[in-house]
Design a protein around this motif. Structure first.
Motif, mmCIF file in Angstrom:
data_model
loop_
_atom_site.group_PDB
_atom_site.id
_atom_site.type_symbol
_atom_site.label_atom_id
_atom_site.label_comp_id
_atom_site.label_asym_id
_atom_site.label_seq_id
_atom_site.Cartn_x
_atom_site.Cartn_y
_atom_site.Cartn_z
ATOM 1 N N LYS A 81 -14.179 -5.271 -5.605
ATOM 2 C CA LYS A 81 -15.326 -4.514 -5.099
ATOM 3 C C LYS A 81 -16.457 -5.485 -4.862
ATOM 4 O O LYS A 81 -16.889 -6.178 -5.782
ATOM 5 C CB LYS A 81 -15.744 -3.436 -6.098
ATOM 6 N N SER A 115 0.827 -1.212 0.000
ATOM 7 C CA SER A 115 0.000 0.000 0.000
ATOM 8 C C SER A 115 0.858 1.257 0.000
ATOM 9 O O SER A 115 0.396 2.339 -0.362
ATOM 10 C CB SER A 115 -0.932 0.013 1.223
ATOM 11 N N GLY A 117 -7.784 -2.912 -2.396
ATOM 12 C CA GLY A 117 -8.924 -2.332 -3.085
ATOM 13 C C GLY A 117 -9.143 -2.833 -4.489
ATOM 14 O O GLY A 117 -9.867 -2.209 -5.278
#
Length: 268
Positions: free
Chosen positions: A216, A56, A213
């Motif tokens: 979804k 990240s 992410g």
């Protein structure tokens, strides 16, 4: 270290068994693998957390291994870009002996304790990255040396091994030990141990990509549209998210190149 992956098979006279018996007994052993993986989930959780955190912040994930273990790392790394639409160099699989070893065994490649670090240097590895060693035995010099040098350079290290108390696990800051026991064919760790490693790699990379992410709901919204099946799947996903008809959704998907971008374009 108790090297249980090298212990004699629980079955004898395999060459005298019928095909039905061979398949039944292999299946019996295969059913023990998910149970062994389940015991290692707390360790795997810690590894997922550190990998997701480093990635990240711009870091990468490197797998290093030899033989079957190395091949499994290469496979997992190679499937991340098409599945999650990430750059090809976010997850990198390195196998002892180089890409030639993916198809053909390279003699003694796994015995060089210095080569893994040399291989990692080709990717300009930094302290932002994570190195995960994959070794069924837990004693592969190529992996031990790679993890040891990574540690000296301030790089986070993990491993996936199939014996308890191994030298590889001792070098890893975040070890994952999945004790699968004796193989059906004595010492053939491409069987239960390989299956365990594949399951662990699936969970590691999938969990990391979800944390980053790249999923979804339960959909691969960034998958690469590299064949008709995936285009059809992507079209259905766009239809479900937007309420558009099939033709309009397909056109929107083609124009934008991914489900995520197509939906975002519709919502603007």
């Amino acid at each position: 270290m108790e090297n249980t992956t090298e212990k004699d098979s629980l079955y004898t006279d395999l060459d005298k068994m019928s095909v039905a018996e061979l398949l039944q007994h292999m299946n019996e052993q295969d059913q023990t693998v998910p149970l062994a993986v389940a015991k290692a989930l707390p360790q795997l959780e810690k590894l997922v957390d550190v990998v997701a955190d480093r990635m990240s912040k711009g870091g990468r994930l490197f797998y290093i291994g030899a033989g079957t273990s190395g091949r499994l790392g290469v496979v997992d790394a190679s499937e991340c870009p098409p599945t999650y639409g990430v750059p090809f160099d976010w997850v990198v699989g390195i196998i002892a002996g180089g890409d030639t070893a993916i198809r053909k065994a390279v003699e003694f490649a796994e015995d060089d304790a210095n080569q893994a670090w040399n291989d990692l240097q080709e990717f300009n590895i930094t302290a932002s990255d994570v190195v995960v060693g994959i070794a069924a035995s837990g004693r592969t010099p190529y992996v031990i040396g790679g993890l040891a040098t990574a540690n000296l350079n301030g790089i986070a290290t993990g491993c996936i091994v199939c014996n308890a108390g191994s030298p590889v696990a001792a070098e890893a800051q975040y070890p994952v030990e999945i004790v699968t026991g004796p193989e059906f064919v004595t010492g053939s760790t491409r069987m239960k141990a390989g299956t365990a490693q594949k399951l662990a790699l699936n969970m590691l990379s999938t969990s990391v990509m979800i944390r980053l992410g790249r999923v979804k709901g339960n959909k691969m919204v960034d998958m690469q549209l590299t064949n008709h099946k995936l285009v059809d799947r992507g079209t259905r996903m766009v239809m479900n998210e937007t309420g558009l008809d099939e033709a309009t959704a397909a056109a929107l998907l083609k124009e934008n190149g991914s489900v995520r971008k197509a939906v975002e374009a519709h919502l603007k």
